[in-house]
Design an enzyme around this catalytic site. Structure first.
Site, PDB file in Angstrom:
ATOM      1  N   GLY A  78     -62.340 -40.731  32.180  1.00 37.37           N
ATOM      2  CA  GLY A  78     -62.718 -39.531  31.678  1.00 37.37           C
ATOM      3  C   GLY A  78     -62.709 -39.633  30.063  1.00 37.37           C
TER       4      GLY A  78
ATOM      5  N   GLN B  94     -61.682 -35.335  21.880  1.00 39.44           N
ATOM      6  CA  GLN B  94     -60.917 -36.759  21.820  1.00 39.44           C
ATOM      7  C   GLN B  94     -61.905 -37.460  20.981  1.00 39.44           C
ATOM      8  OE1 GLN B  94     -60.678 -37.295  26.165  1.00 39.44           O
ATOM      9  NE2 GLN B  94     -58.874 -38.303  25.571  1.00 39.44           N
TER      10      GLN B  94
ATOM     11  N   CYS C 207     -53.667 -40.905  29.228  1.00 43.48           N
ATOM     12  CA  CYS C 207     -54.667 -40.311  28.463  1.00 43.48           C
ATOM     13  C   CYS C 207     -55.088 -41.612  27.306  1.00 43.48           C
ATOM     14  CB  CYS C 207     -54.356 -38.859  27.954  1.00 43.48           C
ATOM     15  SG  CYS C 207     -55.315 -38.296  26.838  1.00 43.48           S
ATOM     16  N   LEU C 208     -56.398 -41.429  27.016  1.00 52.08           N
ATOM     17  CA  LEU C 208     -56.948 -42.450  25.871  1.00 52.08           C
ATOM     18  C   LEU C 208     -56.251 -41.823  24.439  1.00 52.08           C
ATOM     19  CD1 LEU C 208     -60.394 -42.958  27.164  1.00 52.08           C
ATOM     20  CD2 LEU C 208     -58.426 -44.632  27.195  1.00 52.08           C
TER      21      LEU C 208
ATOM     22  N   HIS D  86     -57.561 -32.790  34.289  1.00 46.79           N
ATOM     23  CA  HIS D  86     -57.281 -33.572  32.902  1.00 46.79           C
ATOM     24  C   HIS D  86     -58.147 -33.138  31.978  1.00 46.79           C
ATOM     25  CE1 HIS D  86     -55.194 -36.794  30.700  1.00 46.79           C
ATOM     26  NE2 HIS D  86     -56.397 -36.614  30.110  1.00 46.79           N
ATOM     27  N   GLU D  87     -59.443 -33.597  32.267  1.00 46.47           N
ATOM     28  CA  GLU D  87     -60.423 -33.513  31.167  1.00 46.47           C
ATOM     29  C   GLU D  87     -60.785 -31.964  30.722  1.00 46.47           C
ATOM     30  OE1 GLU D  87     -60.915 -36.144  29.592  1.00 46.47           O
ATOM     31  OE2 GLU D  87     -60.172 -37.307  31.131  1.00 46.47           O
TER      32      GLU D  87
ATOM     33  N   HIS E 160     -58.295 -30.645  28.212  1.00 47.44           N
ATOM     34  CA  HIS E 160     -58.606 -30.893  26.925  1.00 47.44           C
ATOM     35  C   HIS E 160     -59.364 -29.991  25.996  1.00 47.44           C
ATOM     36  CE1 HIS E 160     -57.081 -35.061  26.187  1.00 47.44           C
ATOM     37  NE2 HIS E 160     -57.327 -35.508  27.113  1.00 47.44           N
TER      38      HIS E 160
END
Ligand code: NI
Length: 167
Positions: A46, A51, A88-89, A130-131, A134
C-alpha cells in the site's frame, strides 16, 4: 505514468493531516496512476499520497489481482485482532510488532467520485489501517509495541532471501 519519490520518516509532510479530495480531475487521475506505478516498483502493498508529498486523502492498495484506489476512505466496520510484523516504505529497513483488527470494511471513492465498499482480512485489513493512518499524519512506529532490533531485522531478511531462493 511515472514513479514518484517516496519520502521517509523525519520529513514533516508525513505528520500532517491530509485534506479531502474535492476535485475529481485529470490531476487526481495522474496522481493515482503514479502512485500505482510507485507501489509496484517499490514492492509495497500500500501507499498513501503523503508518502509522495501530496497532502490529499488518497491511498492505493495492491490486492494481488488488482490495485485498488481509495479516495477519501472511511472505515465502516472492524472486528477481531491480529498481532504481527509491520513495515512501511517511508520507514526503510525497519519492522515492528503492531496489533490490528483482523477484519476491516471501508468505503471510498474512485477517481471519478463514485463510492465503493471494500473489505479485507489479515494482511489487507492491516494494510487498510496502516494506510488510513498515514492520511492523519501517523506512522505505525507510533503504534508498534516493539520494534525489531538490527540483528532481528537482518535475520528476517536472510530468511526471506532463502525462501526466495527455494522458489
Ligand atoms: Ni506506510
Amino acid at each position: 505514468m511515472a514513479t514518484r519519490n517516496i519520502i521517509t520518516e523525519g520529513n514533516p509532510t508525513l505528520t500532517k493531516v491530509c485534506r479531502p479530495v474535492t476535485s475529481f480531475d485529470e490531476r487526481l487521475a495522474t496522481l493515482i496512476d503514479d502512485m500505482k506505478e510507485t507501489v509496484v516498483q517499490a514492492n509495497g502493498i500500500g501507499l498513501a499520497a503523503p508518502q509522495v508529498g501530496v497532502l490529499r486523502r488518497v491511498v492505493v492498495v495492491d490486492l494481488g489481482e488488482e490495485i485498488i484506489e481509495l479516495v477519501n476512505p472511511r472505515i465502516l466496520e472492524q472486528s477481531g485482532e491480529q498481532d504481527g510484523l509491520e513495515g512501511c516504505l517511508s520507514v526503510p529497513e525497519r519492522f515492528g510488532m503492531v496489533k490490528r483488527p483482523n477484519y476491516v470494511k471501508l468505503e471510498a471513492q474512485d477517481r471519478h467520485g463514485d463510492w465503493y465498499e471494500y473489505e479485507g482480512e489479515e494482511l489487507i485489513a492491516r494494510c487498510f489501517c496502516h494506510e488510513l493512518e498515514h492520511l492523519d499524519g501517523h506512522l505505525y512506529t507510533e503504534r508498534a509495541y516493539r520494534m525489531l532490533s538490527r540483528e532481528e531485522y537482518e535475520e528476517l531478511m536472510q530468511q526471506d532471501t532463502e525462501q526466495e531462493a527455494q522458489k
